[in-house]
Design a protein around this motif. Structure first.
Motif, PDB file in Angstrom:
ATOM      1  N   ASN A 486       0.803  -1.222   0.000  1.00  0.00           N
ATOM      2  CA  ASN A 486       0.000   0.000   0.000  1.00  0.00           C
ATOM      3  C   ASN A 486       0.835   1.270   0.000  1.00  0.00           C
ATOM      4  O   ASN A 486       0.345   2.323  -0.376  1.00  0.00           O
ATOM      5  N   ARG A 487       2.077   1.144   0.439  1.00  0.00           N
ATOM      6  CA  ARG A 487       2.879   2.348   0.617  1.00  0.00           C
ATOM      7  C   ARG A 487       4.140   2.300  -0.249  1.00  0.00           C
ATOM      8  O   ARG A 487       4.627   1.232  -0.606  1.00  0.00           O
ATOM      9  N   ARG A 488       4.650   3.484  -0.571  1.00  0.00           N
ATOM     10  CA  ARG A 488       5.908   3.560  -1.298  1.00  0.00           C
ATOM     11  C   ARG A 488       7.046   3.234  -0.331  1.00  0.00           C
ATOM     12  O   ARG A 488       6.877   3.313   0.889  1.00  0.00           O
ATOM     13  N   PRO A 489       8.238   2.876  -0.874  1.00  0.00           N
ATOM     14  CA  PRO A 489       9.369   2.563   0.008  1.00  0.00           C
ATOM     15  C   PRO A 489       9.686   3.720   0.957  1.00  0.00           C
ATOM     16  O   PRO A 489       9.890   4.853   0.512  1.00  0.00           O
ATOM     17  N   ALA A 490       9.714   3.420   2.251  1.00  0.00           N
ATOM     18  CA  ALA A 490       9.920   4.476   3.249  1.00  0.00           C
ATOM     19  C   ALA A 490      11.300   5.115   3.123  1.00  0.00           C
ATOM     20  O   ALA A 490      11.475   6.309   3.377  1.00  0.00           O
ATOM     21  N   TYR A 491      12.314   4.291   2.709  1.00  0.00           N
ATOM     22  CA  TYR A 491      13.680   4.836   2.648  1.00  0.00           C
ATOM     23  C   TYR A 491      13.860   5.852   1.513  1.00  0.00           C
ATOM     24  O   TYR A 491      14.866   6.550   1.464  1.00  0.00           O
ATOM     25  N   MET A 492      12.888   5.947   0.596  1.00  0.00           N
ATOM     26  CA  MET A 492      12.952   6.970  -0.451  1.00  0.00           C
ATOM     27  C   MET A 492      12.486   8.335   0.054  1.00  0.00           C
ATOM     28  O   MET A 492      12.645   9.340  -0.628  1.00  0.00           O
TER      29      MET A 492
END
Length: 514
Positions: A486-492
């Motif tokens: 559901n979410r984009r990569p947090a580290y980006m």
């Protein structure tokens, strides 16, 4: 006479930078003399003087082969035959010319940049402004399947050497006003067009700004391929690991943009750069997301295994056969010892001979004409390998090890990452020959330590494993179902983290309930 007294002698044609402050002269004759001087000995430059119907003298200039000649004919027809009694350059652009893209230039620097990029320039007697007409058009390669990133399932279209074709391929996949494309010109002599693309409101503005700043700082005479820019803007020049991804696939670029990454397109090459780029993306292929998630997960796990095989197999063979024979089953050990009985070299020399021979065959297969390259590579490997074993130069076991290593290295989706693995095999083999398993462990620790220190535009190279972000592991070691991502990569550090509502998972659940 052109402004600031910068009239050039015939032996002193300078770069475009030299003409940046040179003003356009109101006299057609003077501008014609200036252009003829600049473009002397340039048979492809066309300088055409003509008279507008019931009007003043005019001059048109373009480079043959990079403009749409039929469009230039229409412009001349409009001015020479259908002229609407408008002689002011702004009114001509507004009322007379059937051209969509027009702009004006006051200095020869801007004018020359436009002409050499494929635009057509119109001068009118008495005007100190030239009209730049966007009539670019070149014969180029059609859109075809990328040769370096083929897939069983997925789009068959790939980038080509034309920048606007490449931007249009991305635009057709992301039909959103949030998709931005900023233009830059790099190279004092080549004046190469570069486009930085990102999703506004998704990509981290600091990363976008950093990419733009690094491109603006490039000061080089020419950029002929995106590899120039990759090397000039990457974080660490001396690292063996790629810090920027390159791809020929528009769907890969579109997926990266939706994750919050930045794309860099360079005119004249089908390879588009993507940043930031980390270690775990070595093993991600676009096809992982087109097959069902179980298939994608299986392929991801296989690639992890083959990564270790490609990197460590020769070193482990050398260490085990030289220092730790007790680790090998007795029957296998006896077989290996029998095959090595007549070999005059230690295992590390055997491995180096075979690895160098394999790399030579691979390079020859790439350079040879395509119709014979594959046949020569296969025949060369069979003949050389068999002859080397029969001559007692290398053992059959070593041929198997090197062959398995070579096949494993080609399973990595990223070609530049596979090259890094091939390079690192050699120091690991030397460490194994000197210190056995201890040397391999030290080598691996050094590689991991270097990776932990590495950054790609501020993003840790080992993210999301180091630093840890468990929520992103669903697309690292496995490929989770789409309704779970559901979410984009947090580290980006994307501005907009949400890709789909969390309740999106209920679409499947609702279907089950129904």
């Amino acid at each position: 006479m052109p402004g600031k007294g910068k009239r050039e002698e015939k032996t002193d044609v300078q770069s475009i930078e030299h003409y940046k402050e040179v003003l356009i002269d109101p006299s057609i004759n003077e501008n014609k003399r200036m252009l003829e001087d600049i473009f002397r000995d340039s048979s492809d430059a066309v300088i055409r003087e003509f008279t507008m119907e019931n009007g003043p003298e005019a001059l048109i200039c373009y480079v043959d082969g990079i403009v749409l000649s039929t469009a230039v004919d229409e412009v001349l027809k409009s001015l020479m035959v259908l002229q609407g009694n408008e002689f002011d350059i702004a009114e001509i652009a507004k009322k007379t010319l059937p051209v969509v893209q027009t702009s004006s230039a006051e200095h020869y620097g801007d004018l020359l940049t436009a002409v050499l990029s494929g635009d057509t320039v119109l001068f009118v007697e008495g005007s100190t402004i030239a009209l730049v007409l966007g009539l670019r058009g070149t014969e180029g390669r059609t859109v075809s399947e990328p040769e370096t990133e083929t897939v069983v399932r997925g789009p068959r279209e790939g980038f080509n050497e034309h920048l606007r074709t490449n931007t249009s391929l991305i635009r057709t996949k992301i039909k959103s006003p949030r998709l931005k494309m900023k233009s830059f010109v790099v190279g004092t002599e080549t004046m190469t067009d570069v486009v930085v693309s990102y999703m506004d409101g998704i990509a981290n503005p600091k990363v976008v700004q950093e990419v733009e700043d690094r491109i603006k700082r490039i000061c080089i005479d020419g950029v002929l391929e995106s590899g120039y820019i990759e090397e000039l803007i990457q974080d660490s020049n001396y690292s063996p690991f790629p810090q920027i991804q390159n791809t020929e696939r528009p769907d890969t670029v579109a997926a990266a943009l939706l994750e919050g990454r930045v794309a860099i397109l360079v005119n004249g090459t089908p390879f588009v750069l993507l940043a930031p780029f980390g270690f775990w993306q070595w093993l991600q292929a676009s096809e992982d997301y087109y097959e069902r998630f179980l298939v994608g997960t299986l392929l991801r796990v296989l690639r992890f295994q083959f990564l270790f095989i490609a990197l460590l197999t020769p070193a482990l063979y050398i260490a085990a056969s030289t220092y730790h024979p007790e680790m090998i089953p007795t029957s296998l050990l006896l077989s290996i010892a029998a095959s090595r009985e007549a070999i005059p070299f230690p295992a590390v020399v055997e491995a180096l001979i075979m690895e160098v021979a394999f790399e030579a065959l691979r390079e020859a297969g790439v350079r040879l004409p395509r119709t014979v390259g594959q046949a020569v590579s296969i025949l060369g490997a069979l003949v050389v390998g068999n002859a080397a074993v029969q001559a007692g130069i290398v053992s059959a076991a070593m041929v198997i090890v090197v062959s398995l290593t070579g096949i494993a290295s080609f399973t990595l989706p990223r070609y530049n990452a596979a090259i890094s693995v091939r390079m690192l095999r050699f120091p690991l083999m030397l460490l194994a020959s000197l210190f056995g398993l201890l040397g391999i462990v030290v080598g691996i620790m050094a590689i991991i330590g270097h990776m932990a220190k590495l950054r790609s535009f501020g993003v840790p190279y080992l993210a999301p494993v180091a630093p840890v972000s468990f929520s992103d592991w669903k697309d690292i070691f496995i490929r989770a179902p789409w309704h779970k991502m559901n979410r984009r990569p947090a580290y980006m550090n994307a501005l907009d983290q949400q890709r789909q509502p969390i309740t999106g998972s209920s679409a499947v659940d609702k279907g089950d309930q129904a």
